[in-house]
Design an enzyme around this catalytic site. Structure first.
Site, PDB file in Angstrom:
ATOM      1  N   LEU A   6      29.211  41.978  73.153  1.00 36.61           N
ATOM      2  CA  LEU A   6      28.323  42.796  73.972  1.00 36.61           C
ATOM      3  C   LEU A   6      26.944  42.836  73.325  1.00 36.61           C
ATOM      4  CD1 LEU A   6      30.771  45.762  74.752  1.00 36.61           C
ATOM      5  CD2 LEU A   6      30.518  43.557  75.930  1.00 36.61           C
ATOM      6  N   ALA A   8      23.786  43.125  75.239  1.00 38.52           N
ATOM      7  CA  ALA A   8      22.796  43.348  76.293  1.00 38.52           C
ATOM      8  C   ALA A   8      21.997  44.626  76.105  1.00 38.52           C
ATOM      9  CB  ALA A   8      23.503  43.387  77.658  1.00 38.52           C
ATOM     10  N   GLY A   9      22.288  45.396  75.071  1.00 35.47           N
ATOM     11  CA  GLY A   9      21.628  46.687  74.894  1.00 35.47           C
ATOM     12  C   GLY A   9      20.141  46.574  74.607  1.00 35.47           C
ATOM     13  N   GLY A  83      26.415  51.162  80.327  1.00 33.63           N
ATOM     14  CA  GLY A  83      27.509  51.455  79.425  1.00 33.63           C
ATOM     15  C   GLY A  83      28.334  50.247  79.038  1.00 33.63           C
ATOM     16  N   THR A  84      29.236  50.470  78.063  1.00 33.26           N
ATOM     17  CA  THR A  84      30.013  49.370  77.487  1.00 33.26           C
ATOM     18  C   THR A  84      31.059  48.817  78.451  1.00 33.26           C
ATOM     19  OG1 THR A  84      31.367  51.083  76.425  1.00 33.26           O
ATOM     20  CG2 THR A  84      29.660  50.036  75.089  1.00 33.26           C
ATOM     21  N   GLY A 135      34.421  58.911  66.979  1.00 34.40           N
ATOM     22  CA  GLY A 135      35.624  58.991  67.774  1.00 34.40           C
ATOM     23  C   GLY A 135      36.818  58.807  66.849  1.00 34.40           C
ATOM     24  N   HIS A 314      -3.043  41.644  48.923  1.00 34.39           N
ATOM     25  CA  HIS A 314      -2.971  41.792  47.474  1.00 34.39           C
ATOM     26  C   HIS A 314      -3.072  43.259  47.048  1.00 34.39           C
ATOM     27  CE1 HIS A 314      -7.109  40.956  48.727  1.00 34.39           C
ATOM     28  NE2 HIS A 314      -7.513  41.687  47.710  1.00 34.39           N
TER      29      HIS A 314
END
Length: 399
Positions: A6, A8-9, A83-84, A135, A314
């Site tokens: 995944l 695409a975030g 979302g996932t 979680g 520098h």
């Protein structure tokens, strides 16, 4: 087994580094973050990669091409960030066998994933000291019985590492309703999976979510100097390295990089192709000097990431910091990177000041930032893409 990555975030927590670059393409040692994910999947035995893409899709496509390390690669487009579970649903047409799901912005080990790939369904679990922020898995023997989000009294110290193996028919379970935050979540898919079969778990020895700039710094600390054979180490001289330079520790100097006289480099350090260091510069700690980056006379770089084409003029000091592409620090620019009261440096993420958990953390400079000579920048400051400072300014707040 197929592996769905995944990627695409939008990477808003990593801003401003992602204003011009998709988060999965941010550099970790000698490869983009998402390539490390692909490496772990291939090493674990994946026979096909399916990469979901969104922002910066063409850049990710071009990086991998049609095959990666001899494994076919397909791409699926997530049209909007929902979302996932939605990201996985975007790849559903490409899934025809048992499959794994990996986040494109996490670090894994291939050996850990190999255990996850052995059977389905399984979830990757990781032991943490304070599980209340994750979680948390509740388990009965070898079976996961539930996932509690940020519980006050965690049942175990096993947390959801966001990596899974599923049977092919799981694609029929992806149409879950939106959560309270307006996204379709893979954790809701897990509940449906558990209704159909016992959900096992594989304990990972390494897992790291790379979501914020200081986590990108830590990812480089873990992976530097990279997978290449060191070209200059413990005093050996490589092409492009001046004989009066001092090289020690685990140091990789790619072809086309140059190291001037009087330079001291103490690994782990990776100098990418086309970069230049010195003369009389000091590079130490876990440091990445990106392609085409330039470190000038009498500059000290400590434990930092300089992305491609960044320049540190520098007589400057940069410590524990992340500099985006094409940053240009004027001569005498100095970065503060230490809290003397023993507390953790705080930095801004999506408008909120949060603890980095690090007593030493410098600055985050977005792509194209330019500082005037003798600028001072306080610890934890973020400068957005294209920001400017005046000569002699002391920057204490984000700009």
């Amino acid at each position: 087994m197929q592996a769905v990555i995944l990627a695409a975030g939008r990477g808003t927590r990593m801003g401003p580094l992602t204003e011009t670059m998709p988060k999965p393409m941010l550099p970790v040692a000698d490869a983009p973050l998402v390539e490390h994910v692909a490496d772990a999947a291939v090493e674990a035995g994946a026979d096909e990669l399916v990469v979901t893409v969104g922002q910066g899709a063409e850049r990710i496509r071009a990086h991998f091409g049609a095959t990666y390390r001899g494994v076919p690669v397909q791409f699926a487009v997530q049209r909007s960030q929902r979302g996932t579970a939605d990201a996985l649903a975007a790849a559903a047409d490409h899934i025809d066998d048992a499959f794994a799901v990996l986040n494109g912005d996490s670090l894994y080990r291939g050996a850990d994933l190999a255990r996850l790939f052995e059977s389905t369904p399984q979830i990757g679990a990781f032991r943490v000291d304070d599980p209340s922020q994750y979680g948390v898995l509740t388990v009965d023997g070898d079976v996961v019985t539930g996932v509690q989000e940020k519980p006050a009294n965690p049942a175990t110290n096993l947390v959801n590492a966001g990596v899974y193996s599923f049977p092919a028919e799981t694609v029929d379970l992806l149409d879950v309703p939106e959560s309270e935050r307006g996204e379709r979540e893979l954790t809701d898919v897990l509940e449906r999976v558990m209704d159909r079969a016992d959900l096992g778990y594989a304990i990972l020895e390494e897992w790291m979510d790379v979501g914020r700039p200081w986590e990108l710094l830590e990812a480089n600390e873990r992976r530097l100097p990279g997978d290449g054979d060191p070209q200059a180490q413990d005093g050996d001289t490589a092409e492009g390295v001046h004989p009066d330079a001092t090289i020690s520790g685990d140091v990789v100097i790619e072809d086309g990089a140059t190291v001037g006289p009087g330079v001291v480099i103490e690994g782990p350090v990776l100098l990418r192709s086309g970069c230049s260091v010195g003369p009389n510069a000091y590079v130490r700690g876990a440091t990445l000097i990106g392609e085409g980056a330039r470190v000038g006379h009498a500059v000290e770089i400590k434990n930092s990431v300089l992305m491609a084409d960044a320049t540190v003029g520098h007589l400057s000091y940069v410590g524990d910091s992340v500099l985006g592409r094409s940053v240009n620090l004027g001569a005498g620019t100095n970065v503060a990177n230490l809290r003397h009261d023993g507390g953790s440096v705080r930095a801004t993420v999506k408008g909120d000041r949060v603890s980095t958990g690090r007593r030493k953390f410098g600055v985050v400079l977005g792509p194209g930032v330019k500082t005037g000579i003798q600028t001072g920048i306080n610890a934890g400051v973020t400068l957005s893409a294209g920001a400017r400072t005046e000569p002699g300014e002391m920057i204490r707040r984000d700009r």
